[in-house]
Design a protein around this motif. Structure first.
Motif, PDB file in Angstrom:
ATOM      1  N   HIS A 115       0.878  -1.244   0.047  1.00  0.00           N
ATOM      2  CA  HIS A 115      -0.173   0.076  -0.044  1.00  0.00           C
ATOM      3  C   HIS A 115       0.861   1.365  -0.018  1.00  0.00           C
ATOM      4  O   HIS A 115       0.662   2.218  -0.860  1.00  0.00           O
ATOM      5  N   ARG A 116       1.866   1.140   0.706  1.00  0.00           N
ATOM      6  CA  ARG A 116       2.680   2.255   1.047  1.00  0.00           C
ATOM      7  C   ARG A 116       3.533   2.444  -0.280  1.00  0.00           C
ATOM      8  O   ARG A 116       3.698   3.732  -0.876  1.00  0.00           O
ATOM      9  N   ASN A 117       3.955   1.400  -1.008  1.00  0.00           N
ATOM     10  CA  ASN A 117       4.556   1.403  -2.377  1.00  0.00           C
ATOM     11  C   ASN A 117       3.585   2.113  -3.308  1.00  0.00           C
ATOM     12  O   ASN A 117       4.111   3.092  -4.145  1.00  0.00           O
ATOM     13  N   ARG A 118       2.186   1.716  -3.493  1.00  0.00           N
ATOM     14  CA  ARG A 118       1.326   2.302  -4.317  1.00  0.00           C
ATOM     15  C   ARG A 118       1.375   4.008  -4.128  1.00  0.00           C
ATOM     16  O   ARG A 118       1.389   4.850  -5.043  1.00  0.00           O
ATOM     17  N   GLN A 119       1.318   4.328  -2.741  1.00  0.00           N
ATOM     18  CA  GLN A 119       1.204   5.800  -2.477  1.00  0.00           C
ATOM     19  C   GLN A 119       2.575   6.388  -2.924  1.00  0.00           C
ATOM     20  O   GLN A 119       2.299   7.239  -3.517  1.00  0.00           O
ATOM     21  N   ASP A 120       3.665   5.692  -2.595  1.00  0.00           N
ATOM     22  CA  ASP A 120       5.091   6.519  -3.111  1.00  0.00           C
ATOM     23  C   ASP A 120       4.982   6.625  -4.594  1.00  0.00           C
ATOM     24  O   ASP A 120       5.599   7.595  -5.023  1.00  0.00           O
ATOM     25  N   LEU A 121       4.420   5.659  -5.144  1.00  0.00           N
ATOM     26  CA  LEU A 121       4.529   5.866  -6.832  1.00  0.00           C
ATOM     27  C   LEU A 121       3.412   6.554  -7.677  1.00  0.00           C
ATOM     28  O   LEU A 121       3.681   7.004  -8.503  1.00  0.00           O
ATOM     29  N   ALA A 122       2.254   6.790  -6.886  1.00  0.00           N
ATOM     30  CA  ALA A 122       1.129   7.329  -7.373  1.00  0.00           C
ATOM     31  C   ALA A 122       1.367   8.556  -8.271  1.00  0.00           C
ATOM     32  O   ALA A 122       1.014   8.668  -9.175  1.00  0.00           O
ATOM     33  N   ARG A 123       2.114   9.598  -7.645  1.00  0.00           N
ATOM     34  CA  ARG A 123       2.316  10.960  -8.348  1.00  0.00           C
ATOM     35  C   ARG A 123       3.712  10.771  -9.497  1.00  0.00           C
ATOM     36  O   ARG A 123       4.111  11.636  -9.953  1.00  0.00           O
ATOM     37  N   GLY A 124       4.263   9.665  -9.480  1.00  0.00           N
ATOM     38  CA  GLY A 124       5.505   9.304 -10.070  1.00  0.00           C
ATOM     39  C   GLY A 124       6.673   9.721  -9.465  1.00  0.00           C
ATOM     40  O   GLY A 124       6.538  10.620  -8.677  1.00  0.00           O
ATOM     41  N   VAL A 125       7.885   9.214  -9.791  1.00  0.00           N
ATOM     42  CA  VAL A 125       9.203   9.644  -9.367  1.00  0.00           C
ATOM     43  C   VAL A 125      10.456   9.548 -10.201  1.00  0.00           C
ATOM     44  O   VAL A 125       9.761   9.042 -11.417  1.00  0.00           O
ATOM     45  N   ASP A 126      11.307  10.135  -9.971  1.00  0.00           N
ATOM     46  CA  ASP A 126      12.411  10.424 -10.970  1.00  0.00           C
ATOM     47  C   ASP A 126      13.028   8.931 -11.089  1.00  0.00           C
ATOM     48  O   ASP A 126      13.458   8.604 -11.984  1.00  0.00           O
ATOM     49  N   ILE A 127      13.608   8.517  -9.752  1.00  0.00           N
ATOM     50  CA  ILE A 127      14.391   7.626  -9.719  1.00  0.00           C
ATOM     51  C   ILE A 127      13.711   6.370  -8.693  1.00  0.00           C
ATOM     52  O   ILE A 127      13.440   6.868  -7.718  1.00  0.00           O
ATOM     53  N   LEU A 128      13.561   5.151  -9.362  1.00  0.00           N
ATOM     54  CA  LEU A 128      13.115   4.369  -8.532  1.00  0.00           C
ATOM     55  C   LEU A 128      14.086   2.918  -8.277  1.00  0.00           C
ATOM     56  O   LEU A 128      14.597   2.710  -9.416  1.00  0.00           O
ATOM     57  N   ILE A 129      14.365   2.567  -7.218  1.00  0.00           N
ATOM     58  CA  ILE A 129      15.195   1.460  -6.898  1.00  0.00           C
ATOM     59  C   ILE A 129      14.184   0.775  -6.373  1.00  0.00           C
ATOM     60  O   ILE A 129      13.532   0.586  -5.673  1.00  0.00           O
ATOM     61  N   ALA A 130      14.708  -0.717  -7.120  1.00  0.00           N
ATOM     62  CA  ALA A 130      13.666  -1.735  -6.721  1.00  0.00           C
ATOM     63  C   ALA A 130      14.224  -3.129  -6.919  1.00  0.00           C
ATOM     64  O   ALA A 130      15.214  -3.523  -7.483  1.00  0.00           O
ATOM     65  N   THR A 131      13.766  -4.013  -5.949  1.00  0.00           N
ATOM     66  CA  THR A 131      13.986  -5.529  -6.325  1.00  0.00           C
ATOM     67  C   THR A 131      13.185  -6.295  -7.200  1.00  0.00           C
ATOM     68  O   THR A 131      12.100  -5.657  -7.350  1.00  0.00           O
ATOM     69  N   PRO A 132      13.514  -7.283  -8.018  1.00  0.00           N
ATOM     70  CA  PRO A 132      12.688  -7.422  -9.295  1.00  0.00           C
ATOM     71  C   PRO A 132      11.335  -8.014  -8.896  1.00  0.00           C
ATOM     72  O   PRO A 132      10.298  -7.583  -9.629  1.00  0.00           O
ATOM     73  N   GLY A 133      11.094  -8.862  -7.766  1.00  0.00           N
ATOM     74  CA  GLY A 133       9.949  -9.587  -7.535  1.00  0.00           C
ATOM     75  C   GLY A 133       9.034  -8.302  -7.135  1.00  0.00           C
ATOM     76  O   GLY A 133       7.999  -8.446  -7.864  1.00  0.00           O
ATOM     77  N   ARG A 134       8.943  -7.697  -6.071  1.00  0.00           N
ATOM     78  CA  ARG A 134       8.384  -6.672  -5.835  1.00  0.00           C
ATOM     79  C   ARG A 134       7.877  -5.545  -7.200  1.00  0.00           C
ATOM     80  O   ARG A 134       6.675  -5.235  -7.355  1.00  0.00           O
ATOM     81  N   LEU A 135       8.811  -5.527  -7.911  1.00  0.00           N
ATOM     82  CA  LEU A 135       8.669  -4.337  -9.143  1.00  0.00           C
ATOM     83  C   LEU A 135       7.543  -5.149  -9.881  1.00  0.00           C
ATOM     84  O   LEU A 135       6.622  -4.544 -10.435  1.00  0.00           O
ATOM     85  N   VAL A 136       7.767  -6.586  -9.952  1.00  0.00           N
ATOM     86  CA  VAL A 136       6.828  -7.218 -10.951  1.00  0.00           C
ATOM     87  C   VAL A 136       5.455  -6.986 -10.559  1.00  0.00           C
ATOM     88  O   VAL A 136       4.253  -6.736 -10.943  1.00  0.00           O
ATOM     89  N   ASP A 137       5.264  -7.440  -9.096  1.00  0.00           N
ATOM     90  CA  ASP A 137       3.978  -7.284  -8.470  1.00  0.00           C
ATOM     91  C   ASP A 137       3.233  -5.704  -8.682  1.00  0.00           C
ATOM     92  O   ASP A 137       2.152  -6.038  -9.000  1.00  0.00           O
ATOM     93  N   LEU A 138       4.051  -4.771  -8.509  1.00  0.00           N
ATOM     94  CA  LEU A 138       3.269  -3.592  -8.566  1.00  0.00           C
ATOM     95  C   LEU A 138       3.188  -3.107  -9.978  1.00  0.00           C
ATOM     96  O   LEU A 138       1.919  -2.909 -10.437  1.00  0.00           O
ATOM     97  N   ALA A 139       3.649  -3.842 -10.858  1.00  0.00           N
ATOM     98  CA  ALA A 139       3.359  -3.746 -12.319  1.00  0.00           C
ATOM     99  C   ALA A 139       2.224  -4.564 -12.747  1.00  0.00           C
ATOM    100  O   ALA A 139       1.298  -3.841 -13.461  1.00  0.00           O
ATOM    101  N   GLU A 140       2.070  -5.664 -12.206  1.00  0.00           N
ATOM    102  CA  GLU A 140       0.906  -6.532 -12.412  1.00  0.00           C
ATOM    103  C   GLU A 140      -0.438  -5.997 -12.007  1.00  0.00           C
ATOM    104  O   GLU A 140      -1.402  -5.717 -12.434  1.00  0.00           O
ATOM    105  N   GLN A 141      -0.244  -5.114 -10.759  1.00  0.00           N
ATOM    106  CA  GLN A 141      -1.572  -4.559 -10.070  1.00  0.00           C
ATOM    107  C   GLN A 141      -1.742  -3.104 -10.731  1.00  0.00           C
ATOM    108  O   GLN A 141      -2.286  -2.365 -10.402  1.00  0.00           O
ATOM    109  N   ARG A 142      -0.923  -2.785 -11.669  1.00  0.00           N
ATOM    110  CA  ARG A 142      -1.015  -1.580 -12.511  1.00  0.00           C
ATOM    111  C   ARG A 142      -0.833  -0.203 -11.446  1.00  0.00           C
ATOM    112  O   ARG A 142      -1.491   0.745 -11.764  1.00  0.00           O
ATOM    113  N   ALA A 143      -0.112  -0.625 -10.554  1.00  0.00           N
ATOM    114  CA  ALA A 143       0.439   0.607  -9.851  1.00  0.00           C
ATOM    115  C   ALA A 143       1.654   1.239 -10.173  1.00  0.00           C
ATOM    116  O   ALA A 143       2.069   2.269  -9.803  1.00  0.00           O
TER     117      ALA A 143
END
Ligand code: AMP
Length: 460
Positions: A115-143
């Motif tokens: 939920h917090r990740n979704r909030q952080d990304l809602a307005r867009g960010v310049d630089i995102l640092i991520a581990t691959p698994g969580r990134l895929v989850d967020l992309a699949e959820q269209r967050a």
């Protein structure tokens, strides 16, 4: 070579000044110009070489120059890292480096709130640092929408494959625009990595830097298992008598001792003074003049033992360090590489000795995993038990003892006398000149250098 020479912008230079970096590391001086040009990059480098700044600093300038704002749920630069720890570290560095460029940095990795990740990304960010698994989850959820990524960084690609992230990686790359800059870093280049690089990179510039590895290779690394409360006795013995037959220690010209805390560093200095071993501490609680004096004395050789915390030692170049002694093991394994890299500079060999208490064994394991080196355990010296007893019998010290000896003498010299009384009575090498710690320090350079020339080196 300076950071200015590399063509970085003022806001980035300002951030580097704040970090206390004086000059670029080899990977930085080689990689930054290519990244600034917009080239793809294949970098062979380990953690500890300064590679985070090598890819973040020029990317900041490219993002600023492109003058776009991140769109909602989008990121402009995506850094993929294999572990949470690494992602966290990169995010911290990126935040520091982008401080004056006003770019928004976010990090997402497993084990944190989606939920917090979704909030952080809602307005867009310049630089995102991520581990691959969580990134895929967020992309699949269209967050998260990856269609606007301008720069992709794959950090520690070999570890990423080792950890089984290949499918997640392929999935992520399919969501990215074809038109992008890609920076690919790996410590090793097995075939699988080379193939992956050839798929993702277009006409990449290549830089191969392994100073951490080569430094590590050139440093003779040993360790001793010792209880925390007995470390001071071991340190005193090592500094006074060398270690064992001296095969290990060589000439202890300039010894850098690392502690984990500032108070720990001060305590080591006080306890060494009780054994007539002059040392100085540098850490964040010392004033600038105190730090400069300590470093100056160490560089000139009038103090041969410098006790430092990791942060204080960062960014300062001290030539000619013959030994690094880890009084405490660092809890971040990269710091170990950083610490021991303080010796074996400019092609010289170096010696690193780590004291490992029972509750530091996990740190030791992490260090050995990172460096792929097994530290050779040394037996405790034969006089160790009697030294533990001698140190335990010394009077307690307090932070007030750190006043300069001159001032103590002006006040009546009570404390130096006490220190002199506490001197060893069993004729340890170098303790036979009759000068106590306070008297030795107060007697000035002449008597100190005479003692050094006489070959004992013990009280200088
Ligand atoms: P990295 O390899 O990116 O994990 O960096 C290793 C460590 O070196 C980190 O603690 C950085 O803060 C530090 N570092 C990176 N570049 C420099 C530099 N040019 N001067 C001093 N320290 C640096």
């Amino acid at each position: 070579m300076t950071f200015q020479d590399l063509g970085l912008s003022q806001p980035v230079l300002q951030a580097l000044e704040l970090k206390g970096y004086e000059s670029p590391t080899p990977i930085q001086s080689q990689a930054i110009p290519f990244v600034l040009e917009g080239r793809d990059l294949l970098g062979i480098a380990q953690t500890g070489t300064g590679k985070t700044a090598a890819f973040v600093l020029p990317s900041i300038d490219r993002l600023v120059a492109a003058d776009k704002r991140p769109k909602p749920k989008c990121c402009r630069m995506l850094v993929l890292a294999p572990t949470r720890e690494l992602a966290g570290q990169i995010a911290q560095s990126a935040t520091d480096y982008a401080r004056f460029a006003h770019l928004k940095v976010a990090t997402v990795f497993g084990g944190t709130s989606l939920h917090r990740n979704r909030q952080d990304l809602a307005r867009g960010v310049d630089i995102l640092i991520a581990t691959p698994g969580r990134l895929v989850d967020l992309a699949e959820q269209r967050a998260l929408d990856l269609s606007q990524v301008e720069i992709l960084v794959l950090d520690e690609a070999d570890q990423m494959l080792d950890l089984g992230f290949i499918h997640a990686l392929k999935q992520i790359v399919r969501l990215l625009p074809k038109q992008r800059q890609t920076l690919f870093f790996s410590a090793t280049m097995p075939n699988a990595i080379r193939q992956l690089a050839s798929q993702y990179l277009t006409d990449p510039a290549q830089v191969a830097i392994t100073p951490a590895a080569t430094t590590v290779d050139r440093v003779d690394q040993r360790m001793c298992f010792v209880n925390q409360q007995e470390k001071q006795a071991l340190l005193t013995l090592v500094l006074r008598d060398g270690f064992g037959a001296g095969e290990m220690t060589g000439t202890m010209d300039r010894v850098l001792v690392f502690t984990r805390t500032k108070h720990g560093a001060d305590r080591v200095v006080r306890k060494l003074a009780q054994s007539n071993i002059r040392s100085a501490a540098i850490h964040g609680n010392k004033s600038q003049p105190q730090r400069e004096r300590a470093l100056g004395d160490f560089r000139q050789g009038s103090v041969r033992v410098l006790v430092a915390t990791d942060i204080a030692a960062r960014g300062i170049d001290i030539p000619g360090v013959s030994h690094v002694l880890n009084f405490e093991l660092p809890n971040v394994p990269d710091q170990y590489v950083h610490r021991i890299g303080r010796t074996a500079r400019a092609g010289a060999d170096g010696i690193a000795l780590s004291f490992c208490a029972p509750d530091e064994r996990d740190y030791l394991r992490d260090i050995q995993r990172l460096t792929r080196v097994t530290l050779e355990p040394m037996p405790l010296p034969s006089q160790f038990r009697s030294e533990v007893e001698r140190i335990a019998a010394l009077p307690p010290t307090s932070p007030r003892d750190e006043d300069r000896p001159e001032r103590r003498q002006q006040r009546g010299g009570g404390r130096p006398q006490r220190t002199a009384q506490a001197r060893p009575t069993h004729g340890a090498p170098g303790s036979g000149s009759g000068a106590g710690a306070g008297a030795g320090a107060g007697a000035g350079n002449r008597s100190r250098s005479r003692r050094r020339r006489s070959g004992t080196g013990a009280t200088s």
